[in-house]
Scaffold this active site. Structure first.
Site, short mmCIF file in Angstrom:
data_model
loop_
_atom_site.label_atom_id
_atom_site.label_comp_id
_atom_site.label_asym_id
_atom_site.label_seq_id
_atom_site.Cartn_x
_atom_site.Cartn_y
_atom_site.Cartn_z
N TYR A 1 0.83 -1.21 0.00
CA TYR A 1 0.00 0.00 0.00
C TYR A 1 0.85 1.25 0.00
CZ TYR A 1 0.97 0.83 4.98
OH TYR A 1 1.58 1.10 6.17
N LYS B 1 6.61 -2.00 1.80
CA LYS B 1 5.44 -1.43 2.49
C LYS B 1 4.25 -2.37 2.35
CE LYS B 1 3.22 3.09 3.16
NZ LYS B 1 3.45 3.26 4.59
N GLU C 1 12.77 2.09 13.80
CA GLU C 1 11.90 3.18 13.32
C GLU C 1 10.64 3.18 14.16
OE1 GLU C 1 10.37 2.44 9.34
OE2 GLU C 1 10.33 0.29 9.71
N LEU D 1 11.44 1.10 6.75
CA LEU D 1 10.81 1.54 5.50
C LEU D 1 11.55 2.78 5.00
CD1 LEU D 1 8.18 0.91 3.78
CD2 LEU D 1 7.28 2.97 4.83
N1 PLP Z 1 8.07 3.57 8.72
C1 PLP Z 1 6.93 2.86 8.78
C2 PLP Z 1 6.95 1.52 9.42
C3 PLP Z 1 5.74 3.38 8.26
O1 PLP Z 1 4.61 2.66 8.32
C4 PLP Z 1 5.75 4.68 7.69
C5 PLP Z 1 4.54 5.27 7.13
O2 PLP Z 1 3.47 4.74 7.22
C6 PLP Z 1 6.96 5.38 7.65
C7 PLP Z 1 8.11 4.79 8.17
C8 PLP Z 1 7.04 6.74 7.05
O3 PLP Z 1 6.95 6.66 5.65
P1 PLP Z 1 6.40 7.87 4.78
O4 PLP Z 1 7.25 9.04 5.13
O5 PLP Z 1 6.59 7.42 3.39
O6 PLP Z 1 4.97 8.06 5.17
#
Ligand code: PLP
Length: 287
Positions: free
Chosen positions: A33, A149, A182, A207
């Site tokens: 997603y 993701k 994270e 991620l």
């Molecule tokens: N890390 C995780 C596990 C996430 O689920 C998300 C966003 O949902 C992020 C980092 C941040 O990613 P982004 O900046 O692309 O929203």
């Protein structure tokens, strides 16, 4: 006004939108997603989100469900049909529906595509950013491909729920060596005691956040050089500042971690400055 959801080629009323009971996203978490911020009806950092979507599909060998331009059209339609000014758009692609079997289905099974949009007041994150948020740490019990993701978000749900029970807004995962990976739905940053801006390096443990990437552009422009390396909780407790990044929070200051006050307990100047600058650097696409 009825909300409209896109499912496999059709724009349906929210209550009627559904996927098959044997959808692999439902049975196996076999789906990926993206969540993209929408401001004034426009998409924030769409090219980076679409590039990551494509990467996630490739890593899992899920066929690209339609041309990138067609996907972009769907997102715009969903935003328009729901009259979303400020909010988010959610796009999910699963490997499709087939009789339950661990093996991938044949090429005749097409991916399932769902897209929905939701209005969200910008006032709520703005108010949180003025106070800063609290974090609760916990062991990272996720799998070893967190760079993809996927919708396998149960560890994130458990972590967020535990954080909420403790009065915290986000959880930070800690790996087996004691380093922060994270947030449950965000990337983690600190301004260490010596003033260095630190965030964990990319790899399979985190991620590759789109907000993280765009923030690196902001930092470059600001002449700030972040260090991409792992950091421990003790370093975070003693940090001058901490913050998280995600598409829906942009840069959100952190003022407490596991009950320890970060800095003077107020949002730090670097986090605030980066938050204010962020949208000047993000790509903004019309609908
Ligand atoms: N890390 C995780 C596990 C996430 O689920 C998300 C966003 O949902 C992020 C980092 C941040 O990613 P982004 O900046 O692309 O929203």
């Amino acid at each position: 006004m009825t909300r409209i959801v896109y499912v496999n080629g059709r724009y349906l009323p929210y209550g009627e939108a559904a996927v098959h009971v044997e959808d692999r996203g439902f049975q196996f978490g076999d789906a990926i997603y993206e969540v993209c911020e929408v401001i004034g009806g426009r998409l924030i950092d769409e090219p980076r989100h679409m590039a990551r979507l494509e990467r996630s599909l490739n890593e899992l060998q899920i066929p690209q469900p339609m041309a990138p331009r067609a996907l972009a059209h769907v997102m715009r339609q969903v935003i328009k049909r729901n009259r979303v000014r400020d909010g988010l758009v959610y796009l999910q692609v699963s490997r499709g529906a087939a009789p339950r079997d661990f093996y991938f289905p044949g090429p005749d099974v097409l991916p399932t595509v769902v897209c929905l949009a939701r209005p969200m007041s910008r006032a709520v994150p703005a108010a949180n950013a003025l106070k800063g948020i609290a974090i609760k740490s916990m062991p990272d019990i996720r799998w070893q491909r967190c760079d993809i993701k996927t919708v396998m978000l149960l560890p994130a749900c458990l972590a967020k729920e535990a954080a909420r029970a403790d009065g915290a807004k986000e959880a930070w995962f800690v790996d087996g060596d004691g380093f922060v990976t994270e947030g449950a739905s965000s990337n983690a940053w600190i301004v260490a005691e010596d003033g260095t801006l630190v965030t964990r390096q990319l790899g399979s443990a985190i991620l590759p956040g789109v907000t993280r990437t765009t923030l690196l552009d902001v930092l470059h422009e600001e002449g700030m050089v972040p260090v991409e390396r792992p950091f421990r909780l003790n370093e975070a407790y003693a940090a001058r500042e901490a913050f998280i990044t995600s598409a829906t929070q942009t840069v959100m200051p952190v003022v407490r971690i596991d009950g320890n006050t970060v800095g003077d307990g107020r949002p730090g100047p670097i986090a605030q400055r980066l938050r204010n600058k962020f949208h000047q650097f993000a790509a903004i696409s019309g609908t």
